[in-house]
Design a protein around this motif. Structure first.
Motif, PDB file in Angstrom:
ATOM      1  N   ALA B  26       8.209   4.040   8.412  1.00  0.00           N
ATOM      2  CA  ALA B  26       7.232   3.032   8.867  1.00  0.00           C
ATOM      3  C   ALA B  26       6.722   2.193   7.683  1.00  0.00           C
ATOM      4  O   ALA B  26       6.574   0.972   7.791  1.00  0.00           O
ATOM      5  N   GLN B  27       6.479   2.873   6.568  1.00  0.00           N
ATOM      6  CA  GLN B  27       6.003   2.142   5.370  1.00  0.00           C
ATOM      7  C   GLN B  27       7.049   1.130   4.905  1.00  0.00           C
ATOM      8  O   GLN B  27       6.731  -0.020   4.594  1.00  0.00           O
ATOM      9  N   GLU B  28       8.306   1.568   4.901  1.00  0.00           N
ATOM     10  CA  GLU B  28       9.394   0.685   4.469  1.00  0.00           C
ATOM     11  C   GLU B  28       9.506  -0.525   5.410  1.00  0.00           C
ATOM     12  O   GLU B  28       9.763  -1.644   4.959  1.00  0.00           O
ATOM     13  N   LEU B  31       6.726  -2.933   4.491  1.00  0.00           N
ATOM     14  CA  LEU B  31       6.995  -3.574   3.192  1.00  0.00           C
ATOM     15  C   LEU B  31       8.054  -4.664   3.353  1.00  0.00           C
ATOM     16  O   LEU B  31       7.924  -5.758   2.811  1.00  0.00           O
TER      17      LEU B  31
END
Lengths: 163, 184
Positions: B26-28, B31
Motif C-alpha cells: 500500500a505504501q509503494e 509513493l
C-alpha cells in the motif's frame, strides 16, 4: 454430456459462472466418472478456499498515512541529493585541481629558489679555500691573458693588508 | 490518501496475508501515485488509476516473493488436514462455518496459491475469489483478454491438481465423497 468428461468445462469457466444446465450435466457425469467427481470436488474446494482468502481483509493502521508521507519526504530528499551529487562531484574535482595547481606554484616559487640561494654560499665557501694567487692564476688561465707581475703583487699585498 | 487508503489496503490484502507485506504494498502504491500524479490524465477515475497501480505493485511484490515449488500432504498442519477431511464430508462447507475454520481455510488457500506463478495467483484470486470478470482483470492489469483467460485456465488446473493431490492421500476419499453426496 453424460459420457463427456467435465474437466475442461470446470477449468474453462469459474464455477460461479456455470449455468444450471452445466451443473446438471456435471452432476449426471460425476455419478459415473470417479476422475471427474474428484476433479469437480477439488475445484469446489479450490473456489471455496479462494473465497475464504478473499474475504480476509486488513484495514490500514492509524499511522499508515503518516508513515507514507514520511517515506515520500525521505524519497524526495534522496532524489534531490542524487540530483545535486554530480555537481558536487564536479565541484570537488575542480577544487582539488585548483589546490594541486596552487601547491605546484608554491613549490616552484619558494622551494626551488631557496635551493638556488643555498647553493650560493657553498660556492663562495669553496672558493674561499683557494688562495688569492690560485684565483688569479686560474682566472688568468681561463681568460688566457697572462696577468702582469704588478697585478699579482698588488693582489697579494691587499690580501695581507686585510688580514 | 485518507479516502483511498482503505480501498488500496483491502485490495492488497487479497494477495498477502502478512500485515507488513500489505502495508509495504500500500505504501509503494501511494509513493508511486504521488510521484506519477502528473501522468494521471483524468480520463478515467482516480480509483481505477489507483487500482491499476495497486495491481501492478502487488504483482511485482508477488514476483519478488519466494515461490513454493509444490505443496505436499506433509506440509499441511493438523488443522489444515482436519479441514480438508471435514470438507470432504461436507461438514465445513455451509454448515459449521466458524471464524477459526475460515482462518484455517484462508491459510491453506495462501499456501496453495504460493505454488502458482505470480500471474496465475493474481488472475485466479481476482476471477474465482473476487468474482471479477475477465474484462475487469484486463483493465486492472493492462493484459490482453486471451492472456487473462490462459492464466485463469492454467491457475484453475494447477490449483485443482494441487488440492486433488492433498485429497488423494486417503484411500477411502471416494467413499467419503459419495457419502457426502448422498446426504445432500
Amino acid at each position: 454430456m453424460r459420457n463427456e468428461h467435465i474437466i475442461n468445462l470446470i477449468e474453462n469457466t469459474p464455477l460461479a459462472s456455470l449455468s444450471h444446465d452445466d451443473l446438471v450435466a456435471i452432476q449426471a457425469h460425476t455419478e459415473q466418472c470417479s476422475d471427474c467427481l474428484r476433479a469437480f470436488q477439488a475445484a469446489q474446494i479450490s473456489v471455496f478456499l479462494l473465497k475464504e482468502r478473499a474475504a480476509e481483509q486488513l484495514e490500514p493502521s492509524p499511522f499508515f498515512n503518516t508513515r507514507v508521507l514520511a517515506a515520500l519526504r525521505e524519497r524526495q530528499t534522496a532524489n534531490q541529493s542524487w540530483t545535486w551529487s554530480p555537481l558536487w562531484r564536479a565541484a570537488g574535482a575542480l577544487a582539488s585541481s585548483m589546490v594541486a595547481t596552487v601547491a605546484t606554484l608554491a613549490v616552484l616559487t619558494f622551494i626551488i629558489p631557496g635551493n638556488q640561494v643555498a647553493s650560493g654560499p657553498q660556492i663562495s665557501s669553496l672558493s674561499n679555500s683557494y688562495s688569492a694567487e690560485e684565483v688569479l692564476l686560474n682566472q688568468s688561465e681561463q681568460l688566457s691573458e697572462p696577468a702582469s707581475d704588478a697585478q699579482v703583487l698588488n693582489t697579494i699585498y691587499e690580501e695581507e693588508a686585510v688580514r | 490518501m485518507r479516502r483511498y487508503s482503505p480501498r488500496v489496503f483491502r485490495f492488497a490484502s487479497k494477495f498477502f496475508r502478512q500485515r507488513s507485506l500489505v502495508e509495504e504494498a500500500a505504501q509503494e502504491v501511494f509513493l508511486k501515485a504521488f510521484t506519477e500524479l502528473g501522468s494521471f490524465e483524468g480520463r478515467g477515475s482516480m480509483e481505477g488509476w489507483l487500482t491499476r497501480i495497486t495491481t501492478n505493485t502487488c504483482l511485482n511484490l508477488l514476483r519478488s516473493a519466494k515461490r513454493r515449488p509444490e505443496l505436499t500432504v506433509s506440509d499441511l498442519t493438523e488443522d489444515e488436514t482436519n479441514w480438508l477431511d471435514n470438507k470432504l464430508t461436507a461438514a465445513a462447507t455451509e454448515q459449521h462455518q466458524s471464524s477459526e475454520r475460515s482462518l484455517v481455510a484462508s491459510d491453506l488457500a495462501a499456501r496453495v496459491l504460493q505454488t502458482l506463478t505470480p500471474d496465475d495467483q493474481l488472475v485466479i484470486t481476482l476471477i474465482d475469489g473476487e468474482e471479477a470478470s475477465v474484462k475487469d482483470v484486463v483493465k486492472m492489469t493492462g493484459w490482453s483478454e486471451s492472456k487473462v483467460k490462459v492464466h485463469a485456465f492454467r491457475a484453475r488446473r494447477r490449483m485443482r491438481k494441487a488440492i486433488e493431490k492433498l485429497l488423494i492421500r486417503e484411500p477411502g476419499w471416494n467413499k467419503s465423497l459419495a457419502s457426502s453426496r448422498s446426504s445432500e
